[in-house]
Motif scaffolding. Structure first.
Motif, PDB file in Angstrom:
ATOM      1  N   GLY A   1      39.810   1.653  -0.027  1.00  0.00           N
ATOM      2  CA  GLY A   1      40.542   0.909   0.992  1.00  0.00           C
ATOM      3  C   GLY A   1      41.187   1.859   1.973  1.00  0.00           C
ATOM      4  O   GLY A   1      41.978   2.723   1.570  1.00  0.00           O
ATOM      5  N   LEU A   2      40.843   1.746   3.247  1.00  0.00           N
ATOM      6  CA  LEU A   2      41.380   2.629   4.275  1.00  0.00           C
ATOM      7  C   LEU A   2      42.441   1.894   5.085  1.00  0.00           C
ATOM      8  O   LEU A   2      42.152   0.891   5.740  1.00  0.00           O
ATOM      9  CB  LEU A   2      40.264   3.125   5.200  1.00  0.00           C
ATOM     10  CG  LEU A   2      39.054   3.786   4.545  1.00  0.00           C
ATOM     11  CD1 LEU A   2      38.141   4.384   5.605  1.00  0.00           C
ATOM     12  CD2 LEU A   2      39.481   4.831   3.532  1.00  0.00           C
ATOM     13  N   SER A   3      43.668   2.390   5.031  1.00  0.00           N
ATOM     14  CA  SER A   3      44.759   1.769   5.779  1.00  0.00           C
ATOM     15  C   SER A   3      45.449   2.831   6.622  1.00  0.00           C
ATOM     16  O   SER A   3      44.975   3.968   6.738  1.00  0.00           O
ATOM     17  CB  SER A   3      45.745   1.082   4.830  1.00  0.00           C
ATOM     18  OG  SER A   3      46.272   2.010   3.894  1.00  0.00           O
ATOM     19  N   SER A   4      46.577   2.466   7.219  1.00  0.00           N
ATOM     20  CA  SER A   4      47.249   3.367   8.157  1.00  0.00           C
ATOM     21  C   SER A   4      48.754   3.149   8.096  1.00  0.00           C
ATOM     22  O   SER A   4      49.251   2.292   7.375  1.00  0.00           O
ATOM     23  CB  SER A   4      46.754   3.094   9.583  1.00  0.00           C
ATOM     24  OG  SER A   4      47.194   1.802  10.005  1.00  0.00           O
TER      25      SER A   4
ATOM     26  N   SER B   1      44.442   6.719   6.031  1.00  0.00           N
ATOM     27  CA  SER B   1      43.430   7.564   6.668  1.00  0.00           C
ATOM     28  C   SER B   1      43.738   7.946   8.106  1.00  0.00           C
ATOM     29  O   SER B   1      42.871   8.473   8.803  1.00  0.00           O
ATOM     30  CB  SER B   1      42.067   6.862   6.593  1.00  0.00           C
ATOM     31  OG  SER B   1      41.699   6.657   5.251  1.00  0.00           O
ATOM     32  N   ASP B   2      44.960   7.677   8.568  1.00  0.00           N
ATOM     33  CA  ASP B   2      45.316   8.076   9.935  1.00  0.00           C
ATOM     34  C   ASP B   2      46.111   9.368   9.960  1.00  0.00           C
ATOM     35  O   ASP B   2      46.684   9.732  10.987  1.00  0.00           O
ATOM     36  CB  ASP B   2      46.103   6.966  10.631  1.00  0.00           C
ATOM     37  CG  ASP B   2      47.432   6.667   9.937  1.00  0.00           C
ATOM     38  OD1 ASP B   2      47.515   6.857   8.701  1.00  0.00           O
ATOM     39  OD2 ASP B   2      48.374   6.247  10.626  1.00  0.00           O
ATOM     40  N   GLN B   3      46.168  10.084   8.829  1.00  0.00           N
ATOM     41  CA  GLN B   3      46.871  11.358   8.788  1.00  0.00           C
ATOM     42  C   GLN B   3      46.176  12.357   9.713  1.00  0.00           C
ATOM     43  O   GLN B   3      44.967  12.270   9.941  1.00  0.00           O
ATOM     44  CB  GLN B   3      46.890  11.915   7.362  1.00  0.00           C
ATOM     45  CG  GLN B   3      47.542  10.992   6.342  1.00  0.00           C
ATOM     46  CD  GLN B   3      49.053  11.151   6.296  1.00  0.00           C
ATOM     47  OE1 GLN B   3      49.644  11.749   7.175  1.00  0.00           O
ATOM     48  NE2 GLN B   3      49.666  10.613   5.268  1.00  0.00           N
TER      49      GLN B   3
ATOM     50  N   GLY C   1      41.616  14.606  15.275  1.00  0.00           N
ATOM     51  CA  GLY C   1      40.872  15.045  14.109  1.00  0.00           C
ATOM     52  C   GLY C   1      41.174  14.154  12.916  1.00  0.00           C
ATOM     53  O   GLY C   1      42.340  13.927  12.582  1.00  0.00           O
ATOM     54  N   PHE C   2      40.139  13.631  12.269  1.00  0.00           N
ATOM     55  CA  PHE C   2      40.300  12.738  11.128  1.00  0.00           C
ATOM     56  C   PHE C   2      39.721  13.367   9.866  1.00  0.00           C
ATOM     57  O   PHE C   2      38.695  14.057   9.910  1.00  0.00           O
ATOM     58  CB  PHE C   2      39.595  11.400  11.383  1.00  0.00           C
ATOM     59  CG  PHE C   2      40.347  10.486  12.301  1.00  0.00           C
ATOM     60  CD1 PHE C   2      41.177   9.502  11.795  1.00  0.00           C
ATOM     61  CD2 PHE C   2      40.220  10.607  13.676  1.00  0.00           C
ATOM     62  CE1 PHE C   2      41.877   8.652  12.643  1.00  0.00           C
ATOM     63  CE2 PHE C   2      40.912   9.767  14.535  1.00  0.00           C
ATOM     64  CZ  PHE C   2      41.751   8.786  14.012  1.00  0.00           C
ATOM     65  N   TYR C   3      40.385  13.099   8.743  1.00  0.00           N
ATOM     66  CA  TYR C   3      39.827  13.485   7.455  1.00  0.00           C
ATOM     67  C   TYR C   3      38.500  12.758   7.243  1.00  0.00           C
ATOM     68  O   TYR C   3      38.349  11.601   7.636  1.00  0.00           O
ATOM     69  CB  TYR C   3      40.788  13.116   6.318  1.00  0.00           C
ATOM     70  CG  TYR C   3      41.985  14.016   6.196  1.00  0.00           C
ATOM     71  CD1 TYR C   3      41.882  15.267   5.593  1.00  0.00           C
ATOM     72  CD2 TYR C   3      43.239  13.612   6.673  1.00  0.00           C
ATOM     73  CE1 TYR C   3      42.991  16.094   5.465  1.00  0.00           C
ATOM     74  CE2 TYR C   3      44.358  14.432   6.550  1.00  0.00           C
ATOM     75  CZ  TYR C   3      44.230  15.675   5.945  1.00  0.00           C
ATOM     76  OH  TYR C   3      45.316  16.490   5.824  1.00  0.00           O
TER      77      TYR C   3
ATOM     78  N   LEU D   1      41.379   0.565  13.848  1.00  0.00           N
ATOM     79  CA  LEU D   1      42.788   0.943  13.935  1.00  0.00           C
ATOM     80  C   LEU D   1      43.276   0.911  15.378  1.00  0.00           C
ATOM     81  O   LEU D   1      44.378   0.403  15.658  1.00  0.00           O
ATOM     82  CB  LEU D   1      42.994   2.344  13.339  1.00  0.00           C
ATOM     83  CG  LEU D   1      44.409   2.915  13.422  1.00  0.00           C
ATOM     84  CD1 LEU D   1      45.429   1.986  12.761  1.00  0.00           C
ATOM     85  CD2 LEU D   1      44.460   4.306  12.787  1.00  0.00           C
ATOM     86  N   GLU D   2      42.485   1.421  16.309  1.00  0.00           N
ATOM     87  CA  GLU D   2      42.911   1.403  17.714  1.00  0.00           C
ATOM     88  C   GLU D   2      43.070  -0.029  18.200  1.00  0.00           C
ATOM     89  O   GLU D   2      44.017  -0.330  18.947  1.00  0.00           O
ATOM     90  CB  GLU D   2      41.920   2.164  18.589  1.00  0.00           C
ATOM     91  CG  GLU D   2      42.314   2.149  20.055  1.00  0.00           C
ATOM     92  CD  GLU D   2      41.690   3.255  20.870  1.00  0.00           C
ATOM     93  OE1 GLU D   2      41.565   3.062  22.105  1.00  0.00           O
ATOM     94  OE2 GLU D   2      41.350   4.318  20.311  1.00  0.00           O
TER      95      GLU D   2
END
Length: 305
Positions: free
Chosen positions: A123-126, A197-199, A218-220, A276-277
């Motif tokens: 699960g990818l969140s922000s 995942s927005d680190q 830059g994204f992981y 996310l955007e």
């Protein structure tokens, strides 16, 4: 088998602070929101907490907005952030049933059908809405176990206190550095592994560079690598604030865990960035603008490539 992170004991002189925080947490949210109004004034007008970072992030992300609009958006953000702070504190004593009433999950079948197949879902969140309520409420909504990947704090008291907040409804935590090892040891376990995942990924992390909110970012790529190696479906976790103290979580599948992922490209990360955007533009005041998301710059050699 689940491995519990080692939580170091903290010095005795933190006890009064612990009692104070627990006492505040036991207050009704209506009272805590009164305290948040004071926090808002303190952060926005007295301390001006990370004001330079907030304004710079907002100006770069919304170049079409006037200075007055940016200033208004900054005030709205500080108001929301102060409310999120007391909501996070409330987790220390909030019953799981109340949390479930306050955080509504939509499209849970997106994950449940993968659980029925015996799979781990990423699960990818922000840092949007109230990100700390997502993992804890997910444990009340989903049939599978929920684990959150996190970066441990250096202060032993706050590490212990936040660990308690994040796990009291049954969720688990995985230190970021142990993510791959945990996935290997628990391969095939039916669960959710949640990642913020927005680190901001640094140069040493070999980030994937793309345009995000009008800026090179830059994204992981760990989600991409884990999904490919362990054939994990990937779900985007949209966090939207309905009103004060109430949130909606909308689940959207980004990857089914079966289709081959092309080498050298990052379709999962691209899809996450686009989702996310979209959310940030819909609810700009609800994003964590104090976060130095754009502190790293693309290396010159990569820019010319």
């Amino acid at each position: 088998m689940k491995k519990t992170p080692i939580i170091k004991p903290y010095p005795w002189y933190y006890r009064p602070l612990e009692w104070l925080l627990l006492g505040l947490s036991s207050l009704p949210l209506s009272v805590l929101y009164g305290i948040s109004s004071g926090l808002y004034l303190l952060m926005a007008y007295v301390v001006r907490y990370r004001q330079r970072v907030v304004l710079e992030n907002l100006r770069n992300s919304f170049p079409e907005k006037s200075d007055a609009e940016i200033a208004q958006l900054a005030r709205q953000f500080y108001r929301h952030f102060s409310e999120v702070m007391v909501e996070i504190l409330k987790l220390a004593t909030m019953p799981a049933a109340e949390l479930k009433q306050r955080v509504l999950f939509r499209n849970v079948e997106v994950m449940e059908r993968h659980f029925a197949q015996g799979r781990t879902v990423l699960g990818l969140s922000s840092h949007a809405g109230n990100w700390e309520w997502v993992l804890t409420s997910g444990a009340t909504w989903l049939s599978a176990h929920t684990d959150g990947v996190y970066k441990p704090l250096s202060n032993p008291f706050f590490e212990s206190f936040l660990y308690h907040l994040r796990t009291r409804t049954g969720s688990g935590l995985i230190p970021m550095r142990d993510t791959l090892r945990d996935m290997v040891q628990r391969k095939g376990e039916v669960r959710v592994v949640s990642m913020l995942s927005d680190q901001a990924a640094g140069p040493e992390d070999r980030p994937y560079w793309t345009t995000f909110m009008n800026q090179e970012s830059g994204f992981y790529t760990s989600a991409e690598r884990l999904a490919s190696r362990f054939h994990c479906p990937v779900v985007y976790v949209s966090i939207q604030r309905l009103r004060r103290g109430y949130y909606e979580i909308i689940l959207t599948e980004l990857y089914d865990g079966d289709a081959p992922l092309p080498a050298g490209s990052f379709p999962i990360t691209d899809a996450f960035v686009q989702q996310l955007e979209r959310d940030i533009r819909l609810f700009p005041a609800d994003y964590l603008w104090t976060h130095r998301r754009w502190k790293h710059k693309r290396p010159a050699l990569e820019s010319k490539a």
